[in-house]
Structures are given as structure tokens and as C-alpha cells.
Design an enzyme around this catalytic site. Sequence first.
Site, PDB file in Angstrom:
ATOM      1  CE  LYS A  65      -4.108  -2.127   1.896  1.00  0.00           C
ATOM      2  NZ  LYS A  65      -5.272  -2.040   2.760  1.00  0.00           N
ATOM      3  N   GLY A 125      -2.025  -3.594  16.813  1.00  0.00           N
ATOM      4  CA  GLY A 125      -1.389  -3.757  15.502  1.00  0.00           C
ATOM      5  C   GLY A 125      -1.000  -2.418  14.905  1.00  0.00           C
TER       6      GLY A 125
HETATM    7  P1  ATR Z   1       2.350  -5.542   7.557  1.00  0.00           P
HETATM    8  O1  ATR Z   1       2.926  -5.431   8.954  1.00  0.00           O
HETATM    9  O2  ATR Z   1       3.301  -6.151   6.553  1.00  0.00           O
HETATM   10  O3  ATR Z   1       1.685  -4.289   7.063  1.00  0.00           O
HETATM   11  P2  ATR Z   1      -0.174  -6.596   8.278  1.00  0.00           P
HETATM   12  O4  ATR Z   1      -0.807  -7.932   8.036  1.00  0.00           O
HETATM   13  O5  ATR Z   1      -0.892  -5.392   7.854  1.00  0.00           O
HETATM   14  O6  ATR Z   1       1.239  -6.678   7.647  1.00  0.00           O
HETATM   15  O7  ATR Z   1       0.146  -6.430   9.824  1.00  0.00           O
HETATM   16  C1  ATR Z   1       0.385  -7.474  10.639  1.00  0.00           C
HETATM   17  C2  ATR Z   1       0.206  -6.970  12.077  1.00  0.00           C
HETATM   18  O8  ATR Z   1      -0.010  -8.106  12.922  1.00  0.00           O
HETATM   19  C3  ATR Z   1       1.418  -6.239  12.606  1.00  0.00           C
HETATM   20  O9  ATR Z   1       0.999  -5.233  13.489  1.00  0.00           O
HETATM   21  C4  ATR Z   1       2.150  -7.371  13.350  1.00  0.00           C
HETATM   22  O10 ATR Z   1       2.987  -6.939  14.384  1.00  0.00           O
HETATM   23  P3  ATR Z   1       4.537  -6.610  14.095  1.00  0.00           P
HETATM   24  O11 ATR Z   1       4.554  -5.203  13.574  1.00  0.00           O
HETATM   25  O12 ATR Z   1       5.203  -6.747  15.411  1.00  0.00           O
HETATM   26  O13 ATR Z   1       5.014  -7.608  13.078  1.00  0.00           O
HETATM   27  C5  ATR Z   1       0.987  -8.109  13.936  1.00  0.00           C
HETATM   28  N1  ATR Z   1       1.344  -9.500  14.279  1.00  0.00           N
HETATM   29  C6  ATR Z   1       1.530 -10.514  13.429  1.00  0.00           C
HETATM   30  N2  ATR Z   1       1.842 -11.656  14.113  1.00  0.00           N
HETATM   31  C7  ATR Z   1       1.830 -11.328  15.433  1.00  0.00           C
HETATM   32  C8  ATR Z   1       2.054 -12.054  16.647  1.00  0.00           C
HETATM   33  N3  ATR Z   1       2.349 -13.362  16.629  1.00  0.00           N
HETATM   34  N4  ATR Z   1       1.935 -11.392  17.813  1.00  0.00           N
HETATM   35  C9  ATR Z   1       1.639 -10.074  17.841  1.00  0.00           C
HETATM   36  N5  ATR Z   1       1.399  -9.324  16.734  1.00  0.00           N
HETATM   37  C10 ATR Z   1       1.499  -9.938  15.539  1.00  0.00           C
END
Ligand code: ATR
Length: 264
Positions: A65, A125
Site C-alpha cells: 500500500k 497492531g
Molecule cells: P504488515 O505489517 O506487513 O503491514 P499486516 O498484516 O498489515 O502486515 O500487519 C500485521 C500486524 O499483525 C502487525 O501489526 C504485526 O505486528 P509486528 O509489527 O510486530 O510484526 C501483527 N502481528 C503478526 N503476528 C503477530 C504475533 N504473533 N503477535 C503479535 N502481533 C502480531
Amino acid sequence: MNKYLVIGNPIEHSLSPKLQNWWLKENNIDATYDKIKLEIHEIKNFIQGIKEQKIAGCNVTVPFKKTVIPFLDKLSPEAEQTQSVNTISYDNGDLVGHNTDIAGFDTAIKKLDFSIKGKKVLILGAGGVVPSIIFALKNMHVQEIIISNRTKEKAENLRVLFKDLKILEWGNLTDFHMVINATSLGLNNETIDLDFSSSGHDKLFYDVIYNPQETRFLKMGKQLGYRTENGKTMFIYQALEAFKLWHRIEPEVNKDTFKLLDND
Ligand code: ATR
């Protein structure tokens, strides 16, 4: 025949083709809408293809995005302010980046009849859709927005766009009226390890995820007696806004639209 696409990575689970093709058929528009998985180095060429009119327009999903922005000619004010583009259109020779996630979230909340003005909102998030949610919440005049993200730095980066965000350490809880799961936790039945049992009354638990329809986060909210809502309405209305931009027609949203997305 005009060709539309959604780009992302991963992209297999996107329901955009199903919805957009349904509306194309309903409105007798001779066009196709497909999904394509791209790697980051392929984005520039792909966007050039829109300019050469090999593609009429596209939706952009995680994680591109922001990546697409340098290759566009113009941004809508919303896309500019969130640095997030989910729809690209071709207008009078210019490639324009739009953000329809904001309108999608805004419509979803307004349809809920939950008074959000002056309330505290906790967002879990800091990924791709969060700037759009923050933008929409600010327009709704919420009192406070608190972000909690596993990687604190990503939450802090959002302060570049939105100065007055509060940041909460991941794993902690604070007082709120609405909590939004904007993490990917729940897509594969994961739980969010937070204890909401003493959160008080009259709360809204909102999950951006709509497939599964009820994540464990929403199940927990419901069990505790709170109102819950998944991201399906937001998804449908961001798609509707994109459809309007490309085809200048407002597609119909009814029970069948929601049912169409239930089948997966
Ligand atoms: P992107 O981060 O590439 O934009 P997204 O799907 O929009 O992808 O965001 C994933 C979100 O889920 C992020 O906030 C991620 O946290 P991190 O920034 O620390 O990666 C969160 N997330 C994914 N897996 C997680 C987990 N096991 N525990 C806590 N938060 C998680």
C-alpha cells in the site's frame, strides 16, 4: 475487455475478485477482475502497465500500500495523509492513488449505531490498514487513539503521520471504549493473549479480519458480553468505493453481497 486486478503478497485468500466480478456482472460491465501475487521488484513494471492501458485499474493490498506511491502521478488527499494506497485509477493520463479503506471503515462504524465521538479507542497492531483506521477515527472525533504493537518501533513510526497517538507496550491493557484487532492474529485461529475480563461495560470489539467470520478475539468479546463486529462491512464498502471510482456506478449492497463472502 477492460482488465482489473488486485495485487498483494500473499494474495490467494483475497475475496476482492469474487465481489468485484459479481458487481461487474450485475451491472453488465464487460470487464474482468483477477488477483496477482507480485514481488516487490515487480511493482514498478506492473504500474507502468496500467499507464500503457494493459490494465484499467487495480486494488493494492498488504504489503504494497505504501510501495506503489513513488510510481503514481497523483494521490488523493486521503492517500497522501495516510501514505497508503489501496486503489489505483487512470484519469486523463494520470495514475491516481486513492485510499478507499478509510471510507470502508467509516461506513462500517456508522452502520453500527455505536456512538464513537469522544471515546477512547485501542488499536492492536500497526500494519498496512492502521493509518486508514486512524484517519477515519480522527474524522469521527474520538477522544484518544492508543496503539499497541508487538514491534513498538512500527507504532512509533505512525506518529510521523499522526502526532497525538498514544503508545502502549504490547501485552498491556488500558481503559478503552472500543478495541480494534488490526493484527493478523486470528486469521489462523490464534488467540490474542490479553485479559479483557475487567474491561467494564458497553464496549465494542472490532476485528478487521472477516474470514474467519468470528475470530477467537471476537468470540472472547462476545463471551464477556460486549458488542462485536468483524471487518466484512469495511471490506465490502472499500470495494464499493473502488468500483465507483473505476466505473462511475454505485453497486448494490444487500444480503446477497454478504452471503457471497460467507461461502469461503
Ligand atoms: P504488515 O505489517 O506487513 O503491514 P499486516 O498484516 O498489515 O502486515 O500487519 C500485521 C500486524 O499483525 C502487525 O501489526 C504485526 O505486528 P509486528 O509489527 O510486530 O510484526 C501483527 N502481528 C503478526 N503476528 C503477530 C504475533 N504473533 N503477535 C503479535 N502481533 C502480531
